[in-house]
Structures are given as structure tokens and as C-alpha cells.
Design a protein around this motif. Structure first.
Motif, PDB file in Angstrom:
ATOM      1  N   TRP A  49      39.684  50.705  27.921  1.00 53.73           N
ATOM      2  CA  TRP A  49      40.258  49.400  28.272  1.00 53.73           C
ATOM      3  C   TRP A  49      41.519  49.635  29.108  1.00 53.73           C
ATOM      4  N   GLY A  50      41.623  48.985  30.249  1.00 58.14           N
ATOM      5  CA  GLY A  50      42.809  49.144  31.091  1.00 58.14           C
ATOM      6  C   GLY A  50      44.057  48.699  30.355  1.00 58.14           C
ATOM      7  N   GLU A  51      45.130  49.436  30.526  1.00 58.17           N
ATOM      8  CA  GLU A  51      46.384  49.074  29.882  1.00 58.17           C
ATOM      9  C   GLU A  51      46.835  47.714  30.394  1.00 58.17           C
ATOM     10  N   LYS A  52      47.130  46.824  29.452  1.00 56.61           N
ATOM     11  CA  LYS A  52      47.572  45.480  29.791  1.00 56.61           C
ATOM     12  C   LYS A  52      48.905  45.233  29.122  1.00 56.61           C
ATOM     13  N   VAL A  53      49.850  44.802  29.875  1.00 53.71           N
ATOM     14  CA  VAL A  53      51.190  44.575  29.334  1.00 53.71           C
ATOM     15  C   VAL A  53      51.504  43.104  29.375  1.00 53.71           C
TER      16      VAL A  53
END
Length: 150
Positions: free
Chosen positions: A146-150
Motif C-alpha cells: 500500500w502506498g504511504e499515505k500521510v
């Protein structure tokens, strides 16, 4: 919408609704004793899980309903018979998933009345040990991809 939480450093951090989704999943066998649970993960905007159906049956209980037949005659009797034949059967995968999604929705609406699921679900019959291994690995490793999401 990311109802269930977010992934930080490849680890899923569940929101309140994510915790509900996780708990309700673990509770499925309490309501359907013939169901076993295997690999499962809550992701920010969806879930993945393996449901094991532990009983012998005479009719198929997997699959979402994709299409309904047309009625040949416009009579109540035939309409009732047709609806009965196309409705999810007791103990079917469709009923299990519908019950799960309904329970999560009922509890989620206590904290956010806008919560909703996508319609339907994707299912696949796992036929071999190799498939089971690959799907388990995919589920258990899902947060790492999962792409890092901030």
C-alpha cells in the motif's frame, strides 16, 4: 473513502470503523457455525479475507448474483417463484457477506452515518494448495504494498 484507517510504515492503523470491521469479521463463525476464517486484513478502503465453507452441500453457495432472468409471464406466482429462485440461499456466501456488511454498517453508523460499502463483492474459489498459499501471502502482505499515505 478510507473509512477503515490508514497505513503508516507498512502497518495498518485501524479507525473506529476499521476496528468494527475487524471485530465483526472475527464474529462471523458465531453466526454461521459452518464458516471458518483464514487470512484476513482490513485495508484503508476495503478488506480481504478468506472464508472457508465447512459443510457438504447439494447446491452452489458461492458467488454474488450477477444477473436475473426475465419473467416470461406477468403473474404474481411466477414472479414470486423467480424471486425465490434468484434470491441468496440460506447459508450461501452471499448471505454471509451481506450479513457481515450489514452488521458493520449498523455499528459504523453510530459514529458516522455517511459510512457505506461498495455494492457487491469479489469472490474466487480457491482450488489448490498453491492458490491458497499465494492468496494468503497477498492478503498478509497487502499493507506492505500500500502506498504511504500521510
Amino acid at each position: 473513502k478510507e473509512w477503515f484507517g490508514n497505513v503508516i510504515n507498512s502497518k495498518m492503523h485501524l479507525s473506529e470503523i476499521g476496528q468494527i470491521a475487524s471485530k465483526m469479521w472475527r464474529d462471523i463463525p458465531d453466526h454461521f457455525p459452518f464458516i471458518g476464517l483464514d487470512a484476513f486484513v482490513v485495508m484503508p478502503d476495503h478488506i480481504h479475507g478468506i472464508i472457508v465453507i465447512n459443510r457438504s452441500i447439494k447446491t452452489s453457495i458461492v458467488g454474488a448474483l450477477h444477473a436475473t432472468p426475465l419473467l416470461l409471464h406477468d403473474t404474481t406466482h411466477l414472479a414470486d417463484k423467480t424471486m425465490s429462485s434468484i434470491s441468496p440461499k440460506s447459508g450461501s456466501l452471499s448471505v454471509v457477506v451481506r450479513s457481515y456488511k450489514s452488521a458493520v454498517t449498523k455499528h459504523a453508523h453510530k459514529s458516522d452515518t455517511n459510512f457505506s460499502w461498495q455494492p457487491g463483492f469479489y469472490d474466487s474459489i480457491i482450488c489448490t494448495a498453491g492458490q491458497l498459499f499465494r492468496i494468503r501471502k497477498y492478503i498478509l502482505d497487502n499493507t506492505q504494498s500500500w502506498g504511504e499515505k500521510v
